[in-house]
Enzyme design. Structure first.
Site, PDB file in Angstrom:
ATOM      1  N   HIS A 182      25.497  81.217 -71.647  1.00 14.35           N
ATOM      2  CA  HIS A 182      25.912  82.634 -71.909  1.00 14.35           C
ATOM      3  C   HIS A 182      25.482  83.007 -73.217  1.00 14.35           C
ATOM      4  O   HIS A 182      25.439  82.564 -74.222  1.00 14.35           O
ATOM      5  CB  HIS A 182      27.721  82.929 -71.695  1.00 14.35           C
ATOM      6  CG  HIS A 182      27.831  84.475 -71.744  1.00 14.35           C
ATOM      7  ND1 HIS A 182      27.607  85.195 -70.618  1.00 14.35           N
ATOM      8  CD2 HIS A 182      28.783  84.733 -72.415  1.00 14.35           C
ATOM      9  CE1 HIS A 182      28.277  86.242 -70.644  1.00 14.35           C
ATOM     10  NE2 HIS A 182      29.055  86.435 -72.009  1.00 14.35           N
ATOM     11  N   ASN A 225      31.502  88.232 -76.923  1.00 14.05           N
ATOM     12  CA  ASN A 225      31.071  87.939 -75.784  1.00 14.05           C
ATOM     13  C   ASN A 225      30.916  89.192 -75.236  1.00 14.05           C
ATOM     14  O   ASN A 225      31.804  90.193 -74.998  1.00 14.05           O
ATOM     15  CB  ASN A 225      32.281  87.103 -75.306  1.00 14.05           C
ATOM     16  CG  ASN A 225      31.851  87.003 -73.732  1.00 14.05           C
ATOM     17  OD1 ASN A 225      30.887  87.346 -73.190  1.00 14.05           O
ATOM     18  ND2 ASN A 225      32.660  86.044 -73.158  1.00 14.05           N
ATOM     19  N   GLN A 231      29.294  94.340 -69.604  1.00 14.13           N
ATOM     20  CA  GLN A 231      28.214  93.906 -68.637  1.00 14.13           C
ATOM     21  C   GLN A 231      28.065  94.453 -67.417  1.00 14.13           C
ATOM     22  O   GLN A 231      26.938  94.939 -67.029  1.00 14.13           O
ATOM     23  CB  GLN A 231      28.098  92.234 -68.634  1.00 14.13           C
ATOM     24  CG  GLN A 231      26.946  91.733 -68.120  1.00 14.13           C
ATOM     25  CD  GLN A 231      26.831  90.257 -68.104  1.00 14.13           C
ATOM     26  OE1 GLN A 231      27.416  89.578 -69.172  1.00 14.13           O
ATOM     27  NE2 GLN A 231      26.173  89.618 -67.366  1.00 14.13           N
ATOM     28  N   TRP A 290      31.227  90.104 -72.265  1.00 11.31           N
ATOM     29  CA  TRP A 290      32.077  90.297 -71.208  1.00 11.31           C
ATOM     30  C   TRP A 290      33.206  91.118 -71.667  1.00 11.31           C
ATOM     31  O   TRP A 290      34.021  91.758 -71.125  1.00 11.31           O
ATOM     32  CB  TRP A 290      32.348  89.135 -70.495  1.00 11.31           C
ATOM     33  CG  TRP A 290      31.303  88.516 -69.703  1.00 11.31           C
ATOM     34  CD1 TRP A 290      30.115  88.984 -69.129  1.00 11.31           C
ATOM     35  CD2 TRP A 290      31.298  87.092 -69.096  1.00 11.31           C
ATOM     36  NE1 TRP A 290      29.348  88.190 -68.402  1.00 11.31           N
ATOM     37  CE2 TRP A 290      30.187  87.156 -68.368  1.00 11.31           C
ATOM     38  CE3 TRP A 290      32.426  86.138 -69.008  1.00 11.31           C
ATOM     39  CZ2 TRP A 290      29.893  85.857 -67.607  1.00 11.31           C
ATOM     40  CZ3 TRP A 290      31.823  84.983 -68.461  1.00 11.31           C
ATOM     41  CH2 TRP A 290      30.878  84.586 -67.709  1.00 11.31           C
ATOM     42  N   CYS A 332      23.666  89.246 -69.470  1.00 12.57           N
ATOM     43  CA  CYS A 332      24.343  89.241 -70.755  1.00 12.57           C
ATOM     44  C   CYS A 332      23.412  89.149 -71.887  1.00 12.57           C
ATOM     45  O   CYS A 332      23.803  89.394 -73.097  1.00 12.57           O
ATOM     46  CB  CYS A 332      25.272  88.042 -70.660  1.00 12.57           C
ATOM     47  SG  CYS A 332      24.349  86.573 -70.568  1.00 12.57           S
TER      48      CYS A 332
END
Length: 602
Positions: free
Chosen positions: A252, A284, A75, A286, A81
């Protein structure tokens, strides 16, 4: 040296690249320059930024390293996100990412032909009903020689950073991507429509049947190359980015990367054993803080919000909410709470041609995110209602009909509704919540069978050059056939199967219902609308029994509607036809009539 070419109109990638190659200069985009205004709304917030081209960051840059993968992305220093999750989903579908990254082989760095490099790229996004080509240069923001925003695992792979830059250009600056909806990005990447599913409202945690039904729908969407994202709702500011015990993060966005039914056991045991696990894998953006519960290596989905993406719209309508003083010309009447103006909104008619059809409707307003100097704009609160109308409705509604469904009203870019509708004709009324608000919208209708959706623009039959000779309607009558009772079959005892249908005829125009199966007391519940030049002529309503060879007549009624009676309901005995029309036949028919001398009253 650079090649900056600022024509006032659309930027053409091939033309700009050719001019840069001819001049030997690298492209610098005058529409999205390498300055802080392209990063922020109101000034630099991350320190000194240096814009660098990929060749200044590594020796051997590429769009893709070992292909494109959902696991390529990270990200960076921006709260987007939602965008990165959408990119992860996009990367899993070759047919979709090749629309966003066109001519990708031609755009790839060519080590054998370094002279073909011009520092220019282009990407495509679906924006409000059309694919828009976005040209950028390849100068990317860095701090301490590291990319500030989205980047790949491989330091020499740049497709995600370049797509992000093009998307930031669409929205005005990078900061405009700080906070958003993954579903919006999926729509922009695909031209599809997003369907939000709230697992709490759907009581998925307590209702196993509903949970299984949802999984089957998600599996179906995934197998049809749909894209799916999910998130855990954060109800407070403090909740945002809060990590749960299971490892997942509130507020998220996650990309769903696979959906499977997994048999338990191994070999023949797995084949014969009926028990299966429903598995949903997600990622995810991230690249950290993953699900830490059971099956964590594959990631299993808890109960939170899903967005499903569906493709292939069948009907697409463009429209506008425009405020005007004239009630017949006003197209910004507000929601149904404003009864005096609600029907002044745009109206769209469509047909459900199956006995029952699952209809998907998406209303999208034009994006309100503005230029960096103006800041983010606010979306209007929008929604729509669906009304069941007369089978032959051709002109705008002027009185309330039977409302069968309605969306929520929300200030998001899109509002979505899925609804099972019976065969018939319907009108969609897209509105803003408050009257007088103006804006453009896109309405998309998905049905199994083409619905012939179109806007109703006329309020009444138009005057033509033939009006003086042929006459003009003096009355308008709505005929509502409610039901019949006591119909009899055609055998000697009045028995046998009865599959009735009804035909309404007025001045040569006919409206026919669908067939009601095996009933002597059919609930027809159909309407016809007739603009009448001969008020003294009767309205004929006939009932027939559907047969394999020849349909049989079961009875009729003939009605005359008085405009002085605003609404009349009649329950009448069925009569024979022809010379025997004074004879009663078994059964009754209940009909409601509304007649007006003002053609814009119904």
């Amino acid at each position: 040296m650079s090649c900056g070419l600022p024509p006032p109109g659309l930027q053409h990638y091939s033309t700009l690249k050719r001019q840069c190659l001819q001049s030997g200069l690298l492209f610098e985009d005058p529409r999205f320059p390498a300055i802080d205004d392209s990063l922020f709304y109101q000034g630099n917030r991350i320190g000194r930024v240096v814009w660098k081209r990929p060749r200044e960051l590594c020796e051997d840059p590429h769009l893709f390293v070992d292909g494109i993968s959902a696991h390529d992305l990270h990200q960076g220093q921006l709260g987007n996100c939602w965008f990165v999750a959408a990119c992860s989903s996009l990367a899993s579908r070759e047919s979709l990412w090749q629309k966003v990254i066109p001519d990708w082989k031609e755009q790839e760095w060519d080590t054998e032909k370094p002279e073909s490099y011009a520092g220019i790229f282009h990407f495509r996004f679906w924006r409000f009903g059309e694919w828009v080509d976005v040209v950028i240069d390849d100068r990317l923001p860095t701090v301490d020689n590291q990319l500030v925003y989205c980047h790949s695992n491989d330091s020499n792979e740049f497709w995600s950073a370049l797509v992000e830059k093009a998307y930031a250009k669409v929205y005005g600056c990078y900061e405009a991507l700080d906070g958003g909806n993954t579903a919006d990005a999926l729509v922009d990447f695909t031209g599809g429509v997003s369907e939000p599913v709230d697992l709490l409202e759907g009581q998925m945690a307590t209702d196993e049947a509903a949970r299984n039904q949802l999984f089957e729908r998600v599996l179906k969407v995934h197998n049809r190359d749909g894209l799916i994202s999910c998130s855990i709702r954060a109800t407070t500011v403090e909740d945002m980015e809060a990590r749960l015990d299971c490892g997942l993060v509130k507020g998220h966005a996650y990309a769903v990367t696979d959906v499977r039914k997994v048999r338990l056991g191994h070999g023949l045991l797995a084949f014969f054993k009926s028990e299966k696990l429903h598995m949903i894998r997600m990622r995810n953006p991230w690249g950290e803080k993953e699900w830490s519960g059971p099956w964590s290596d594959s990631n299993m989905l808890p109960c939170f919000d899903l967005h499903q993406y569906n493709r292939f719209p069948l009907e697409v309508m463009r429209g506008s909410w425009v405020h005007r003083q004239d009630p017949l010309r006003n197209r910004s009447g507000g929601c149904i709470n404003h009864k005096a103006t609600f029907l002044q909104n745009p109206q769209y008619v469509f047909d459900v041609k199956k006995v029952e059809d699952e209809v998907l409707i998406c209303l999208q307003q034009k994006e309100k995110r503005a230029t960096p100097k103006e800041g983010k704009g606010e979306n209007l609160a929008i929604g729509f209602d669906i009304h069941r109308v007369e089978l032959n409705r051709k002109y705008r509604m002027h009185s309330a009909q039977q409302k069968v469904a309605g969306s929520i009203y929300i200030n998001s870019r899109c509002v979505f509704l899925r609804k099972e509708l019976k065969e018939g004709r319907y009108v969609i009324i897209p509105t803003t919540f408050d009257p007088g608000q103006q804006g453009d919208f896109l309405l998309r209708v998905f049905t199994d069978v083409p619905s012939d959706c179109k806007e109703l623009t006329l309020d009444e039959p138009p005057q033509t050059c033939w009006t003086g000779m042929c006459g003009y309607p003096q009355l308008v009558t709505q005929v509502h056939v409610l039901n019949a009772e006591g119909l009899q079959g055609q055998d000697s005892n009045g028995g046998g199967t009865v599959d009735p249908y009804v035909i309404i005829t007025c001045e040569g125009e006919r409206v026919r219902s669908s067939v009601q199966k095996d009933t002597r007391c059919p609930n027809f519940d159909i309407k016809g609308l007739f603009y009448r030049k001969k008020p003294k002529d009767g309205i004929h309503i006939e009932i027939y029994n559907k047969n394999m060879i020849v349909d049989t007549f079961l009875g009729q009624v003939i009605l005359f509607s008085d405009p002085n009676e605003r609404q009349e309901q009649h329950t009448l005995h069925l009569r024979d036809k022809g010379s025997r029309q004074d004879n009663d036949l078994p059964g009754t028919l209940t009909v409601r009539l509304i007649t007006s001398t003002t053609l814009t009253n119904i």
